[in-house]
Design a protein around this motif. Structure first.
Motif, PDB file in Angstrom:
ATOM      1  N   ALA A  90       1.078  -1.159   0.063  1.00 51.85           N
ATOM      2  CA  ALA A  90      -0.099   0.087   0.058  1.00 51.85           C
ATOM      3  C   ALA A  90       0.883   1.260  -0.151  1.00 51.85           C
ATOM      4  O   ALA A  90       1.754   1.369   0.555  1.00 51.85           O
ATOM      5  CB  ALA A  90      -0.886   0.043   1.245  1.00 51.85           C
ATOM      6  N   GLY A  91       0.412   2.407  -0.468  1.00 50.81           N
ATOM      7  CA  GLY A  91       1.154   3.741  -0.991  1.00 50.81           C
ATOM      8  C   GLY A  91       1.549   3.828  -1.830  1.00 50.81           C
ATOM      9  O   GLY A  91       1.006   4.491  -3.120  1.00 50.81           O
ATOM     10  N   LEU A  99       0.513  14.250  -2.940  1.00 54.93           N
ATOM     11  CA  LEU A  99      -0.569  13.254  -2.263  1.00 54.93           C
ATOM     12  C   LEU A  99      -1.423  13.879  -1.590  1.00 54.93           C
ATOM     13  O   LEU A  99      -2.655  13.520  -1.346  1.00 54.93           O
ATOM     14  CB  LEU A  99      -0.067  12.068  -1.741  1.00 54.93           C
ATOM     15  N   ILE A 100      -1.005  15.164  -0.959  1.00 54.93           N
ATOM     16  CA  ILE A 100      -1.747  15.861  -0.042  1.00 54.93           C
ATOM     17  C   ILE A 100      -2.297  17.079  -0.429  1.00 54.93           C
ATOM     18  O   ILE A 100      -1.766  17.834  -1.055  1.00 54.93           O
ATOM     19  CB  ILE A 100      -0.963  16.050   1.353  1.00 54.93           C
ATOM     20  N   VAL A 148      -4.671  14.865   8.203  1.00 55.21           N
ATOM     21  CA  VAL A 148      -4.288  14.696   9.640  1.00 55.21           C
ATOM     22  C   VAL A 148      -2.629  14.494   9.524  1.00 55.21           C
ATOM     23  O   VAL A 148      -2.036  14.531  10.736  1.00 55.21           O
ATOM     24  CB  VAL A 148      -4.930  13.345   9.991  1.00 55.21           C
ATOM     25  N   ALA A 149      -2.192  14.342   8.331  1.00 56.55           N
ATOM     26  CA  ALA A 149      -0.550  14.300   8.255  1.00 56.55           C
ATOM     27  C   ALA A 149      -0.323  14.437   6.858  1.00 56.55           C
ATOM     28  O   ALA A 149      -0.983  14.301   5.817  1.00 56.55           O
ATOM     29  CB  ALA A 149      -0.142  12.747   8.569  1.00 56.55           C
ATOM     30  N   GLY A 150       1.209  14.514   6.660  1.00 51.62           N
ATOM     31  CA  GLY A 150       1.690  14.378   5.319  1.00 51.62           C
ATOM     32  C   GLY A 150       1.909  15.915   4.699  1.00 51.62           C
ATOM     33  O   GLY A 150       1.415  16.987   5.209  1.00 51.62           O
ATOM     34  N   CYS A 162       6.079   6.693   2.839  1.00 50.10           N
ATOM     35  CA  CYS A 162       6.348   7.301   4.200  1.00 50.10           C
ATOM     36  C   CYS A 162       4.934   8.337   4.606  1.00 50.10           C
ATOM     37  O   CYS A 162       4.681   8.123   5.764  1.00 50.10           O
ATOM     38  CB  CYS A 162       7.453   8.252   4.182  1.00 50.10           C
ATOM     39  N   THR A 163       4.417   8.690   3.797  1.00 55.06           N
ATOM     40  CA  THR A 163       3.242   9.239   3.708  1.00 55.06           C
ATOM     41  C   THR A 163       2.256   8.695   4.526  1.00 55.06           C
ATOM     42  O   THR A 163       1.331   9.047   5.189  1.00 55.06           O
ATOM     43  CB  THR A 163       2.496  10.207   2.508  1.00 55.06           C
TER      44      THR A 163
END
Length: 642
Positions: free
Chosen positions: A48-49, A73-74, A84-86, A132-133
């Motif tokens: 995944a990712g 991606l963000i 929430v992150a990235g 990582c994201t």
């Protein structure tokens, strides 16, 4: 969803598109504390990712087609729920230089140490960013959210009759979901009739035929050293093949001061490259941003699109949109010519005033603006300085060659000229004309989405001629690739076939052949042939068990478009309802809770394979740049409302 307090959704596809939906679900869940619990099942045989295409373990010779500052991606749209992150890829890249994550390999650290915002990253390092994201997102799951990953292929999606779906997995087993997102990315595709014939004949004759494939999936070691190999296609996949068969086998490019030279390892095959144009895609100009800052669209603008809408006009591509972009391309070229080449234009100020008047959409009828422009050029610009758009896209057109050796010299000259122009960046008129086309492509994506143009102009204009035209000009590799290819040709490692090649099999000699009608001499021949092409993105030609099942059960259907003659033509993508995109079934109904994102939207959107664009400080921001992320956001909201 009935009375359940648990929302269950399945995302099929764990590459960037599927991960975008996951990210948006988490963002909205975090913004709705105390709402129903959310269970997300992510299904993909690849990790995944990164998914299939962006695997971090692939060769670092495979480069992205965009620079570090481009992809994300963000989402950065303040109108959307905050992530929430990235961060963007470039933000992540900079962060790794300060505080690298422990999971980075030595190769990844080495690449990041020399990778700047304007450099072209490897696909492998972008895959690491995606992974990582995802890891960062999973560390910040909102309360009530669980995420489960299934490293398997989904082979069926079947409505259960109670508003839910059964998702069948390869190897047995299934899961239930209230909604399903089809974020399938590149799916296996059947070969076309010519490719099937080449493949079957090659098998009978003991030849090697490598069909279209994701480059990282190809066993390049299968191609023997020292022997000719025919490579069909000179787009982006060609440069992947070129790298693996040269640098990937120990060869070295040497900086000789004014040019690159190539030092062979002796393990290279003799690459014979062929494409319709006879040359590779033009390389990207050296710019400080994704779009040239000196080019601003004056004619194909958001305001122009609004005028069509206000007048109730559904524009045609050739009749309405292309004439505007054509004007922008001409203005970009000639305004750059005046600025960068003193003496190229007589009476520069008067010329630009006259050109502005000739190009103005309301100064002349559509039938004669080109005549007005030609009159202006005849007075002010010598023929050698005039823009030839057709020639720009087909640099060998109208030429014949006495031998392939003569052709090779002409292609090397073209490559070096193209690289030189790329190095000039915003001071090269040809590259700025291409820059206008590049700007225009972003506007066109908004204009044509969701039935924004007529079917007949989509079939005959946008996809019929413009797509291949603009891809060959504005979607090329970094200039380094042209310099490398020229070095390989000078070293005798690469040669060329010429424009409009015809491929065949010589059963007498037992070899593949390729010949151009514009190049004299015997055809090129080899016992190995490589299709340097991506698998066809056409749902009706798919070789995917899941897509086959969905089509067979009538849960989805390809979109039909009508030509100007009234004949139905099957488009490449699925028929979908307006966003959030849901597939239209064979009977015309729309199944609630089933969504589509990504490549299978190619009949509703244009350019679905291009990554989301990070915001460029000081540069233009086009609505199409983060369209995929907004589509993912709408899907996430629809899922949580069910």
């Amino acid at each position: 969803m009935g009375t359940s307090q648990l929302i269950r959704t399945a995302i099929i596809g764990a590459g960037p598109r599927g991960t975008s939906v996951l990210e948006r679900l988490l963002a909205h869940a975090a913004a709705r504390p105390g709402a129903a619990a959310l269970q997300i099942d992510v299904i993909d045989p690849y990790p995944a990712g990164s998914g299939h295409v962006w695997q971090p373990g692939q060769s670092r010779l495979y480069l992205m087609n965009t620079q570090s500052f481009y992809p994300t991606l963000i989402p950065e749209d303040p109108a959307l729920a905050p992530p929430v992150a990235g961060t963007t890829f470039n933000g992540w890249r900079a962060r790794q230089l300060r505080t690298p994550v422990p999971s980075l390999t030595e190769d990844e650290r080495s690449e990041l140490a020399t990778l700047g915002p304007g450099d072209f990253p490897s696909r492998a390092i972008y895959g690491r960013y995606l992974r990582c994201t995802l890891e960062d997102l999973l560390k910040r799951l909102p309360d009530g959210v669980t995420v489960r990953f299934h490293e398997a292929s989904a082979e069926s999606v079947v409505p259960s009759g109670d508003g839910t779906f059964d998702v069948g997995l390869a190897g047995g087993g299934s899961l239930q979901a209230d909604s399903v997102v089809l974020a399938l990315g590149h799916i296996p595709s059947r070969l076309n009739p010519e490719q099937r014939e080449l493949q079957s004949s090659a098998a009978r004759m003991g030849l090697r035929y490598l069909p279209p494939a994701v480059p990282a999936d190809v066993d390049w070691d299968e191609i023997p050293a020292g022997e000719p190999v025919l490579v069909r296609g000179m787009g982006l996949n060609f440069f992947d093949a070129m790298g693996q068969l040269t640098e990937g086998r120990g060869g070295k490019f040497i900086d000789a001061g004014h040019r690159l030279d190539y030092r062979p390892s002796g393990q290279e095959p003799l690459i014979i490259a062929a494409s319709r144009r006879g040359t590779p895609y033009r390389t990207k100009a050296a710019l400080n941003g994704y779009y040239p800052r000196s080019v601003r669209l004056r004619y194909l603008t958001g305001a122009a699109l609004q005028r069509f809408s206000a007048a109730g006009i559904r524009p045609g591509f050739d009749h309405d949109l292309w004439p505007l972009l054509h004007r922008d391309t001409l203005w970009a070229y000639y305004s750059t010519l005046v600025r960068s080449q003193s003496g190229a234009v007589a009476e520069p100020a008067a010329f630009l005033d006259s050109l502005d008047h000739a190009l103005h959409p309301h100064s002349h009828s559509a039938a004669n603006w080109e005549d007005a422009m030609a009159s202006v050029l005849a007075i002010h610009v010598a023929p050698r300085h005039r823009l030839d758009l057709r020639g720009l896209a087909a640099p060998l057109a109208g030429r014949t060659f006495a031998s392939r050796t003569e052709l090779d010299a002409a292609v090397v000259e073209y490559l070096m000229d193209d690289a030189r122009r790329s190095a000039l960046g915003e001071d090269d008129p040809l590259k700025m004309a291409i820059g206008a086309l590049h700007h225009g492509r972003a506007v066109l994506k908004t204009a044509v989405a969701d039935g924004g143009i007529t079917d007949e102009s989509w079939v005959a204009g946008l996809r019929g001629w413009f797509e291949s035209f603009v891809e060959g000009l504005a979607s090329g590799p970094p200039a380094l690739r042209a310099e490398q290819l020229a070095a390989l040709a000078r070293a005798g490692v690469v040669s060329f076939v010429g424009p409009d090649p015809k491929f065949g099999l010589d059963r007498r000699t037992g070899m593949f052949t390729a010949a151009s009608p514009w190049v004299k001499g015997p055809p090129a021949a080899a016992t190995t042939m490589v299709e340097a092409l991506a698998p066809a993105n056409r749902v009706s030609a798919n070789d995917s068990p899941l897509m086959t099942q969905l089509l067979a059960d009538g849960l989805v259907r390809p979109r039909l478009m009508m030509t100007a003659e009234g004949a139905p033509v099957q488009a490449t993508g699925l028929d979908v309802s307006p966003h959030p995109y849901r597939p239209v079934a064979a009977n015309g109904s729309v199944t609630d809770g089933l969504y589509v994102l990504g490549l299978q939207l190619s009949a509703a959107q244009w350019g679905t394979a291009i990554a989301a664009e990070a915001v460029q400080p000081g540069g233009p921001t086009y609505p199409s740049g983060q369209r995929t992320l907004r589509d993912a956001d709408e899907i996430a909201q629809a899922i949580l409302r069910r």
